[in-house]
Design a protein around this motif. Structure first.
Motif, mmCIF file in Angstrom:
data_model
loop_
_atom_site.group_PDB
_atom_site.id
_atom_site.type_symbol
_atom_site.label_atom_id
_atom_site.label_comp_id
_atom_site.label_asym_id
_atom_site.label_seq_id
_atom_site.Cartn_x
_atom_site.Cartn_y
_atom_site.Cartn_z
ATOM 1 N N VAL B 45 0.847 -1.189 0.000
ATOM 2 C CA VAL B 45 0.000 0.000 0.000
ATOM 3 C C VAL B 45 0.882 1.237 0.000
ATOM 4 C CG1 VAL B 45 -1.768 1.270 1.286
ATOM 5 C CG2 VAL B 45 -1.793 -1.233 1.291
ATOM 6 N N ILE B 46 0.543 2.164 -0.882
ATOM 7 C CA ILE B 46 1.244 3.453 -0.877
ATOM 8 C C ILE B 46 0.455 4.399 0.021
ATOM 9 C CG2 ILE B 46 1.946 5.457 -2.259
ATOM 10 C CD1 ILE B 46 3.536 3.117 -3.133
ATOM 11 N N LEU B 47 1.153 4.990 1.008
ATOM 12 C CA LEU B 47 0.519 6.004 1.861
ATOM 13 C C LEU B 47 0.987 7.356 1.344
ATOM 14 C CD1 LEU B 47 -1.245 6.602 4.355
ATOM 15 C CD2 LEU B 47 0.832 6.521 5.736
ATOM 16 N N ALA B 48 0.063 8.078 0.743
ATOM 17 C CA ALA B 48 0.442 9.336 0.094
ATOM 18 C C ALA B 48 -0.275 10.503 0.757
ATOM 19 C CB ALA B 48 0.091 9.267 -1.391
ATOM 20 N N GLY B 49 0.156 11.682 0.386
ATOM 21 C CA GLY B 49 -0.464 12.889 0.928
ATOM 22 C C GLY B 49 0.516 14.031 0.857
ATOM 23 N N PRO B 50 -0.017 15.230 0.875
ATOM 24 C CA PRO B 50 0.902 16.381 0.818
ATOM 25 C C PRO B 50 1.740 16.474 2.096
ATOM 26 C CG PRO B 50 -1.369 17.087 1.161
ATOM 27 C CD PRO B 50 -1.419 15.621 0.954
ATOM 28 N N SER B 51 2.797 17.285 2.019
ATOM 29 C CA SER B 51 3.666 17.445 3.195
ATOM 30 C C SER B 51 2.856 17.982 4.368
ATOM 31 C CB SER B 51 4.802 18.423 2.876
ATOM 32 O OG SER B 51 5.615 17.871 1.879
ATOM 33 N N GLY B 52 3.081 17.403 5.525
ATOM 34 C CA GLY B 52 2.400 17.879 6.731
ATOM 35 C C GLY B 52 1.005 17.335 6.891
ATOM 36 N N SER B 53 0.614 16.416 6.042
ATOM 37 C CA SER B 53 -0.751 15.897 6.146
ATOM 38 C C SER B 53 -0.888 14.852 7.240
ATOM 39 C CB SER B 53 -1.195 15.315 4.802
ATOM 40 O OG SER B 53 -0.317 14.270 4.424
ATOM 41 N N GLY B 54 0.238 14.293 7.709
ATOM 42 C CA GLY B 54 0.167 13.363 8.841
ATOM 43 C C GLY B 54 0.567 11.943 8.522
ATOM 44 N N LYS B 55 1.272 11.757 7.396
ATOM 45 C CA LYS B 55 1.677 10.400 7.020
ATOM 46 C C LYS B 55 2.619 9.808 8.082
ATOM 47 C CE LYS B 55 3.596 11.690 3.119
ATOM 48 N NZ LYS B 55 3.320 13.138 3.126
ATOM 49 N N SER B 56 3.647 10.610 8.405
ATOM 50 C CA SER B 56 4.633 10.115 9.382
ATOM 51 C C SER B 56 3.989 9.938 10.759
ATOM 52 C CB SER B 56 5.809 11.091 9.484
ATOM 53 O OG SER B 56 6.476 11.129 8.255
ATOM 54 N N THR B 57 3.056 10.831 11.088
ATOM 55 C CA THR B 57 2.387 10.721 12.381
ATOM 56 C C THR B 57 1.604 9.412 12.464
ATOM 57 O OG1 THR B 57 2.197 13.109 12.514
ATOM 58 C CG2 THR B 57 0.736 11.830 13.934
ATOM 59 N N LEU B 58 0.923 9.075 11.378
ATOM 60 C CA LEU B 58 0.152 7.833 11.358
ATOM 61 C C LEU B 58 1.072 6.634 11.549
ATOM 62 C CD1 LEU B 58 -2.512 6.346 10.915
ATOM 63 C CD2 LEU B 58 -2.119 6.472 8.447
ATOM 64 N N VAL B 59 2.207 6.672 10.843
ATOM 65 C CA VAL B 59 3.155 5.567 10.973
ATOM 66 C C VAL B 59 3.736 5.524 12.389
ATOM 67 C CG1 VAL B 59 5.401 4.709 10.189
ATOM 68 C CG2 VAL B 59 3.709 5.507 8.530
ATOM 69 N N ASN B 60 4.075 6.713 12.907
ATOM 70 C CA ASN B 60 4.618 6.759 14.267
ATOM 71 C C ASN B 60 3.619 6.200 15.283
ATOM 72 O OD1 ASN B 60 7.103 7.829 13.649
ATOM 73 N ND2 ASN B 60 6.425 9.963 13.818
ATOM 74 N N LEU B 61 2.349 6.511 15.089
ATOM 75 C CA LEU B 61 1.320 6.025 16.014
ATOM 76 C C LEU B 61 1.221 4.507 15.949
ATOM 77 C CD1 LEU B 61 -1.124 6.584 17.907
ATOM 78 C CD2 LEU B 61 -2.539 6.633 15.848
ATOM 79 N N LEU B 62 1.191 3.976 14.735
ATOM 80 C CA LEU B 62 0.999 2.531 14.599
ATOM 81 C C LEU B 62 2.276 1.739 14.892
ATOM 82 C CD1 LEU B 62 -1.289 2.482 11.414
ATOM 83 C CD2 LEU B 62 -1.955 2.333 13.825
ATOM 84 N N SER B 63 3.395 2.453 14.942
ATOM 85 C CA SER B 63 4.646 1.742 15.251
ATOM 86 C C SER B 63 5.111 2.003 16.693
ATOM 87 C CB SER B 63 5.752 2.166 14.278
ATOM 88 O OG SER B 63 5.994 3.548 14.419
ATOM 89 N N GLY B 64 4.322 2.721 17.453
ATOM 90 C CA GLY B 64 4.638 2.898 18.877
ATOM 91 C C GLY B 64 5.523 4.078 19.199
ATOM 92 N N ALA B 65 5.888 4.893 18.183
ATOM 93 C CA ALA B 65 6.762 6.039 18.469
ATOM 94 C C ALA B 65 6.025 7.127 19.226
ATOM 95 C CB ALA B 65 7.346 6.585 17.175
ATOM 96 N N ILE B 66 4.730 7.254 18.982
ATOM 97 C CA ILE B 66 3.911 8.181 19.775
ATOM 98 C C ILE B 66 2.670 7.441 20.245
ATOM 99 C CG2 ILE B 66 4.707 10.289 18.632
ATOM 100 C CD1 ILE B 66 2.079 10.278 17.039
#
Lengths: 368, 530
Positions: B45-66
């Motif tokens: 799956v490609i997770l796309a979106g403009p800069s600052g849309s929250g892609k990294s945040t979503l990954v961080n949440l699901l990977s336990g970083a936040i």
């Protein structure tokens, strides 16, 4: 977090080992020398009550009387004193020496003064007595003294002297003084003084008892005996330099007896107590010191006393090298601080120091 | 849920379901609002979106970083995996393993150690996955420092390490960043085959999706206008149009009443129970000792640390002794009088004040810089995140090891400083008074500090009380600044500078205050010994 290489590990180990060895060397001494050269001695009874373990420096006295640190004495429980000599000092050994323990008091300070300095101090003492006598004679010889001060001063001193002897402590003191005089070879002093004093006194007595009209008149009419010849003779004896020398020597012998300091202090206390208690003294002395007629004598006396006290202090503290002696300074400091401390002396048999310290009992070694 | 022979779900079977996911940033901006999506086994799956849309945040949440426990974040929603349902408002999950954009490899370790540390802190992976990882790394030398590998090799090592974390989902953060066209295509094929082989969903965050979208099954696009996760077909042109449309429109805000509620204090306690989404961090004695050994070397035993302390000790021992005894006013007159007391005073100044102070200042300064740089770099290069993601307890391996090594350093180096200062003082004194016994020096130097028969030097407790907390405290301050978020290299430099300034200030204040207290305690007793 980086890791080292074999070279850096080796360097680290080397630095730590070297630091450790240097630390042992600095803190405990050279590993090549025997640092356990300690002897145990019986602890003198007079040190009872001193804290244990407590340690005190040990010195030896060089030929000129300079104290050189050579080790440490440790007061231990079980009536023992352990002496540890510095192992890198080859000139000091227990074999030809004895160990003396001194309390840091005036007596020890005097004992540490080299013989030559003691002679010099005796000479200064003679000069001091002479100067005081001259000034005193100059003052009392003035009409101003005879007219204004002699009688009241004489009355104060006589009363104080009488008061001193009324003190019950003086009974004990009198007995102690007699013992000290006996121990200080008083008879020998008397034998030395008599040849000097007797001819003078004999002549005075003769003059006194030879009848003359005036004398007979005074004795019969006024009940007076002319004692002036005897007074003159006594004065002559007192100013004789030979008498001075003998008295000074004898004085120092007595000074080395611990009881002399106690007796002297007690007598001085009693006399001064009686003197100060006299309400007439203070205004009289004050008036006399402000009296312009004695200003010259008093100024001269003050200057001479100041110079001589400095000279005496130097002789006590300084040694031949012209520098203050470490040990003498240490003793003076503890005297001033009024603290009970000890020092140990390793005294070489037959040395000048051994003669000066012959009155102190050497420590007795305990051999296991 | 159908399963393949390897025990993993069959391709296409949904394995992860996310329901009503809402994420609001600490400053209140809502990234996602009640978004639903699922991930199927073996899909890319490609997770796309403009800069600052929250892609990294979503990954961080699901990977336990936040998680909702982190300050300011407001998170709601549930994740279901393997029959377990987790409330994201109350628990931290490590659903996905992350391959970070800069790979976040542990650069002090070798390739093998990077793989081993992941395997040691997670449930063992199956033989098929191990074989796949071996295939992935077949041209990579295992026992070389990971920094010596090429960029491509490092990326594959990072993928292999993440797979050994045995997570239900694999996240790849900008995997083709910096790659040329052919390398990017090869990477895409590698991801496709790997996904098929291991049967886990692979989510790729990509700005440069051209070559990756070819191997993707679908696209999830973060739409900041709707705060939604929009599913799109794996069509590059379609995605490009959607992104351009988003960039053409201004952002919208979610009404305040729709904002997820701020988490209660109870949510700060994140789940630590076992399970694929609820990893519990475990520590291994072997790794603990390894990290501790590394920091002991770096902070205590390395030659530069010893050199620092050695030079400081030489200066203290020499200068104090030399100037006291050479430049004493009225030297000839005063020396016989004060020599013994001067030596005792010099010993007190050197061994109880200056040596511990100099050691603490030098070592704290040196180590604060090292710790600030080390931890700052680990934060900046996502190594701390990677450790969290791989269940590697950085609070033990890094924080604990650094503080322990600092404590050891304070004891060892202060002792070394005492040894060297004492010896240099003795050597200097011997140079000034060559005819006198060094045992006399020792006797008078230690007369009040170390009386005969006493096991330890007087005031050893004071020295320890001054040295250990000041050096450990300075290390703690450096850790604090090191662990703060870093977005640029300048942030690392600033954290080093702050660690130095505050660490050194702390050392000086601690030592000064304690020395004053020490003087107050000992002065009366010392005075009585004079």
């Amino acid at each position: 977090m980086r890791r080292g290489t074999p070279h850096t590990y080796a360097l680290t180990v080397a630095v730590l080992v070297i630091s450790g060895v240097l630390g042992i060397w600095g803190f405990r001494g050279s590993p090549l020398l025997d640092t356990a050269d300690a002897r145990v001695f019986a602890r003198p009874g007079w040190t009872e009550g001193m804290e244990t373990p407590s340690s005190y420096p040990a010195y030896r006295l060089s030929a000129d009387g300079t104290a050189i640190p050579v080790g440490r004495a440790v007061l231990l429980d079980g009536d023992r004193v352990e002496m540890r000599l510095f192992p890198d000092l080859e000139t000091v050994s227990y074999e030809d020496s004895r160990v003396v323990l001194l309390e840091t008091d005036v007596k020890a300070l005097w004992a540490l003064v080299p013989g030559a300095s003691k002679n010099e101090i005796a000479g200064i003492g003679e000069r001091l007595v002479g100067i005081m006598r001259d000034r005193f004679v100059a003052m009392v010889g003035q009409p101003a003294f005879v007219v204004d001060y002699r009688e009241p001063l004489q009355a104060i001193v006589e009363d104080a002297y009488a008061g001193m002897w009324r003190d019950p402590k003086m009974q004990l003191i009198g007995r102690t003084v007699r013992e000290m005089f006996d121990q200080a070879d008083g008879e020998r002093l008397a034998a030395a003084l008599l040849p000097i004093a007797l001819p003078k006194l004999r002549r005075a007595v003769f003059e006194m008892v030879v009848p003359s009209w005036d004398a007979m008149h005074d004795l019969v009419v006024d009940g007076k005996l002319d004692t002036r010849p005897l007074e003159r003779a006594a004065a002559e004896v007192m100013v004789d330099p030979q008498v001075h020398r003998l008295m000074m020597r004898h004085l120092f012998d007595i000074a080395e007896d611990e009881r002399a300091w106690r007796v002297g202090a007690l007598m001085a206390d009693s006399f001064l107590d009686a003197l100060i208690a006299d309400p007439r003294l203070e205004p009289l002395v004050d008036r006399m010191l402000r009296d312009k007629r004695f200003a010259r004598e008093l100024r001269t006396l003050e200057t001479e006393l100041s110079a001589m006290s400095m000279e005496v202090f130097s002789r006590i503290v300084e040694r031949n090298n012209g520098r203050p002696d470490t040990l003498a300074v240490r003793v003076i400091r503890y005297i001033l601080l009024n603290r009970r401390r000890l020092v140990a002396l390793v005294v070489k048999d037959g040395s000048a120091a051994a003669r000066e310290l012959s009155r102190y009992e050497p420590l007795v070694e305990i051999r296991s | 849920m159908s399963r393949s022979n390897s025990g993993r779900p069959s391709a296409g079977t949904p394995v992860v379901t996310v329901e009503k996911l809402t994420i609001a940033q600490p400053h209140g901006r809502v990234l996602l609002h009640e978004a639903d999506f699922s991930l199927a086994a073996g899909e890319v799956v490609i997770l796309a979106g403009p800069s600052g849309s929250g892609k990294s945040t979503l990954v961080n949440l699901l990977s336990g970083a936040i998680s909702a426990a982190d300050e300011g974040w407001r998170i709601a929603g549930h994740v279901t995996y393997a029959g377990a349902r987790v409330d994201l408002a109350r628990e931290r999950i490590t659903l996905g393993g992350v391959v970070f954009q800069n790979f976040a490899l542990f650069d002090e370790l070798t390739v093998r150690q990077n793989l081993t540390i992941a395997a040691d802190h997670n449930e063992a992976v199956g033989d098929a996955l191990l074989a796949a990882i071996d295939g992935l790394l077949k041209d990579v030398e295992r026992d070389v420092p990971v920094n010596s590998c090429s960029g491509g090799q490092r990326q594959r090592v990072a993928i292999g390490r993440t797979l050994l974390g045995n997570h239900p989902v694999l996240f790849l953060d900008e995997p083709n960043s910096g790659l040329d066209v052919s390398a990017s295509k090869r990477l895409a094929e590698l991801i496709r085959s790997l996904s098929t082989e291991i049967g886990v969903p692979v989510v790729i965050i990509a700005h440069h999706y051209r070559h990756l979208i070819d191997v993707a099954d679908r696209v999830l696009m973060l739409d900041p206008r709707q705060h939604a996760l929009v599913e799109l077909p794996a069509d590059a042109r379609r995605l490009e149009r959607e992104l351009m449309a988003i960039e053409a429109e201004p952002d919208e805000t979610v009404p305040g009443s729709d904002m997820p509620p701020a988490p209660a204090r109870a949510t700060a306690t994140v789940a630590v129970s076992a399970g694929p989404m609820r990893s519990s961090t475990v520590w291994r004695i072997g790794w603990t000792l390894r990290f501790l050994a590394g920091y002991l070397w770096e902070l205590c035993f390395s030659p530069s640390a010893l050199l620092f302390v050695g030079l400081g000790s030489v200066i203290v021992g020499f200068v104090t002794t030399w100037f006291i005894f050479q430049y004493l006013p009225f030297r000839d007159l005063l020396l016989p009088i004060i020599h013994s007391d001067a030596l005792a005073g010099v010993a007190f100044a050197e061994l109880r004040v200056l040596a511990p102070l100099t050691t603490a200042v030098l070592i704290s300064t040196r180590n604060a810089a090292l710790i600030g740089a080390d931890i700052g770099h680990k934060v900046y290069s996502d190594q701390i995140k990677a450790m969290r993601n791989l269940n590697v307890p950085h609070d033990i391996y890094l924080t604990g090891a650094i503080l322990t090594a600092s404590a050891v350093a304070s004891v060892v180096l202060t002792l070394m400083s005492e040894c060297l200062t004492g010896w240099v003082a003795m050597a200097t004194w011997s140079f000034i008074f060559p005819e006198d016994s060094t045992y006399m020096w020792r006797d008078q130097y230690f007369q009040r500090l170390w009386p005969p028969g006493q096991l330890m030097m007087d005031g050893t407790g004071w020295i320890a009380a001054k040295a250990i907390p000041s050096i450990v405290g300075a290390a703690g301050i450096a850790l604090y600044f090191g662990y703060r978020a870093k977005s640029t290299v300048v942030d690392i430099n600033q954290s080093i500078a702050q660690a130095l300034i505050w660490g050194l200030s702390f050392v000086l204040i601690w030592q000064s205050v304690l020395t004053l207290v020490e003087f107050k305690f000992v002065s009366a007793r010392l005075e009585s010994t004079f």
